[in-house]
Design an enzyme around this catalytic site. Structure first.
Site, PDB file in Angstrom:
ATOM      1  N   GLY A  43       0.685  -0.039  -1.116  1.00  0.00           N
ATOM      2  CA  GLY A  43       2.089  -0.318  -1.402  1.00  0.00           C
ATOM      3  C   GLY A  43       2.924  -0.738  -0.210  1.00  0.00           C
ATOM      4  O   GLY A  43       3.934  -1.406  -0.346  1.00  0.00           O
ATOM      5  N   ASP A 101       8.552   9.635  -4.092  1.00  0.00           N
ATOM      6  CA  ASP A 101       8.933  10.001  -5.451  1.00  0.00           C
ATOM      7  C   ASP A 101       8.945  11.536  -5.533  1.00  0.00           C
ATOM      8  O   ASP A 101       9.931  12.171  -5.178  1.00  0.00           O
ATOM      9  CB  ASP A 101       7.900   9.348  -6.382  1.00  0.00           C
ATOM     10  CG  ASP A 101       8.216   9.504  -7.853  1.00  0.00           C
ATOM     11  OD1 ASP A 101       9.347   9.835  -8.185  1.00  0.00           O
ATOM     12  OD2 ASP A 101       7.306   9.283  -8.678  1.00  0.00           O
ATOM     13  N   LYS A 129      13.293   8.034  -4.334  1.00  0.00           N
ATOM     14  CA  LYS A 129      13.715   8.446  -5.683  1.00  0.00           C
ATOM     15  C   LYS A 129      14.010   9.936  -5.623  1.00  0.00           C
ATOM     16  O   LYS A 129      13.192  10.760  -6.035  1.00  0.00           O
ATOM     17  CB  LYS A 129      12.526   8.241  -6.644  1.00  0.00           C
ATOM     18  CG  LYS A 129      12.671   7.157  -7.661  1.00  0.00           C
ATOM     19  CD  LYS A 129      11.527   7.289  -8.673  1.00  0.00           C
ATOM     20  CE  LYS A 129      10.973   5.966  -9.048  1.00  0.00           C
ATOM     21  NZ  LYS A 129       9.819   6.089  -9.968  1.00  0.00           N
ATOM     22  N   ASP A 157       2.934  -1.745  -7.424  1.00  0.00           N
ATOM     23  CA  ASP A 157       2.151  -2.314  -8.524  1.00  0.00           C
ATOM     24  C   ASP A 157       2.297  -1.532  -9.812  1.00  0.00           C
ATOM     25  O   ASP A 157       2.803  -0.399  -9.837  1.00  0.00           O
ATOM     26  CB  ASP A 157       0.663  -2.318  -8.148  1.00  0.00           C
ATOM     27  CG  ASP A 157       0.058  -0.916  -8.238  1.00  0.00           C
ATOM     28  OD1 ASP A 157       0.643   0.030  -7.678  1.00  0.00           O
ATOM     29  OD2 ASP A 157      -0.993  -0.755  -8.885  1.00  0.00           O
ATOM     30  N   ARG A 163       2.421  -6.759  -7.212  1.00  0.00           N
ATOM     31  CA  ARG A 163       2.716  -6.433  -5.804  1.00  0.00           C
ATOM     32  C   ARG A 163       3.334  -7.611  -5.065  1.00  0.00           C
ATOM     33  O   ARG A 163       4.061  -7.435  -4.087  1.00  0.00           O
ATOM     34  CB  ARG A 163       1.442  -6.042  -5.055  1.00  0.00           C
ATOM     35  CG  ARG A 163       0.837  -4.717  -5.492  1.00  0.00           C
ATOM     36  CD  ARG A 163      -0.206  -4.282  -4.462  1.00  0.00           C
ATOM     37  NE  ARG A 163      -1.139  -3.301  -4.971  1.00  0.00           N
ATOM     38  CZ  ARG A 163      -0.919  -1.983  -4.986  1.00  0.00           C
ATOM     39  NH1 ARG A 163       0.205  -1.495  -4.532  1.00  0.00           N
ATOM     40  NH2 ARG A 163      -1.844  -1.160  -5.449  1.00  0.00           N
TER      41      ARG A 163
HETATM   42  P1  5GP Z   1       4.807  10.835  -4.733  1.00  0.00           P
HETATM   43  O1  5GP Z   1       3.635  11.529  -4.151  1.00  0.00           O
HETATM   44  O2  5GP Z   1       6.006  10.797  -3.836  1.00  0.00           O
HETATM   45  O3  5GP Z   1       5.140  11.341  -6.114  1.00  0.00           O
HETATM   46  O4  5GP Z   1       4.357   9.368  -5.052  1.00  0.00           O
HETATM   47  C1  5GP Z   1       4.210   8.395  -4.164  1.00  0.00           C
HETATM   48  C2  5GP Z   1       3.400   7.272  -4.785  1.00  0.00           C
HETATM   49  O5  5GP Z   1       3.570   7.173  -6.210  1.00  0.00           O
HETATM   50  C3  5GP Z   1       3.875   5.969  -4.235  1.00  0.00           C
HETATM   51  O6  5GP Z   1       3.220   5.651  -3.042  1.00  0.00           O
HETATM   52  C4  5GP Z   1       3.546   5.020  -5.361  1.00  0.00           C
HETATM   53  O7  5GP Z   1       2.220   4.598  -5.236  1.00  0.00           O
HETATM   54  C5  5GP Z   1       3.668   5.840  -6.613  1.00  0.00           C
HETATM   55  N1  5GP Z   1       4.966   5.621  -7.285  1.00  0.00           N
HETATM   56  C6  5GP Z   1       5.970   6.498  -7.427  1.00  0.00           C
HETATM   57  N2  5GP Z   1       7.014   5.950  -8.080  1.00  0.00           N
HETATM   58  C7  5GP Z   1       6.662   4.682  -8.353  1.00  0.00           C
HETATM   59  C8  5GP Z   1       7.333   3.583  -9.010  1.00  0.00           C
HETATM   60  O8  5GP Z   1       8.475   3.633  -9.471  1.00  0.00           O
HETATM   61  N3  5GP Z   1       6.611   2.422  -9.090  1.00  0.00           N
HETATM   62  C9  5GP Z   1       5.362   2.286  -8.589  1.00  0.00           C
HETATM   63  N4  5GP Z   1       4.785   1.082  -8.737  1.00  0.00           N
HETATM   64  N5  5GP Z   1       4.712   3.283  -7.973  1.00  0.00           N
HETATM   65  C10 5GP Z   1       5.362   4.469  -7.851  1.00  0.00           C
END
Ligand code: 5GP
Length: 180
Positions: A43, A101, A129, A157, A163
């Protein structure tokens, strides 16, 4: 706009301005030092390529690829699929991620990086987020805070595609359902 999107959340121009600002901030904060940007694949790719061009410092690039399994009740199990090429011991590391996220991936990345004894480690994310956070992670650099919507483009993606879009957009429900 791509036919599978319902809206563009961050335009190409706004992305360019936000990324430039982050690069300039990093340049000021690390004046006189060498930074190691550790990109989290895949990403980070478009963001990192643009960010690096706005950092006016001696800069190393390295990459990690991790896979995250975050079930509803999971605390976040992260597996390293590709590890750093070089040691970061004694280095000023900036972890470059597309989006934070739940924060679970970044929490793991930070813990893992600290075991490698860098001089410093900070987080730089294109998107944040905050409403979805499960793990509180210190984010020093963030270009855009976004609402709880699933976004694609500029490195992000869905099922491996979108992407390459030069903007950040929100997928239509039909595009999500149609592809599952
Ligand atoms: P976390 O561990 O913070 O929940 O997630 C991080 C990963 O989740 C990011 O690197 C990404 O790959 C994926 N992710 C979280 N939210 C989104 C989103 O809105 N769109 C996409 N494409 N991937 C997301």
């Amino acid at each position: 706009m791509h036919k599978d999107l319902q809206e563009i959340l961050i335009s190409r121009e706004d992305l360019a301005a936000g990324v430039k600002k982050l690069g300039e901030q990093i340049t000021r904060d690390y004046a006189g030092r060498t930074v190691t940007l550790v990109g989290v694949l895949k990403g980070c790719t478009l963001f990192l390529a643009d960010l690096a061009r706005h950092i006016d410092l001696d800069t190393r690039l390295d990459f990690m690829m991790v896979s995250s399994y975050h079930g509803e009740h999971s605390t976040g199990v992260v597996r390293i699929l590709l590890d750093l090429k070089e040691s970061v011991e004694g280095s000023d590391v900036i972890i470059v991620e597309d989006i934070v996220d739940s924060g679970l991936t970044m929490q793991y990345m930070l813990q893992n990086m600290k075991t490698r004894l860098p001089r410093s480690v900070e987080v730089c994310t294109l998107l944040d987020k905050p409403s979805r956070r499960k793990a509180q992670v210190p984010i020093k650099y963030s270009a855009f805070s976004i609402p709880d919507k699933f976004v694609v483009g500029y490195g992000l993606d869905y099922n491996g595609i979108y992407r390459n879009l030069p903007y950040i957009g929100v997928l239509k429900e039909s595009a999500i359902q149609g592809k599952n």
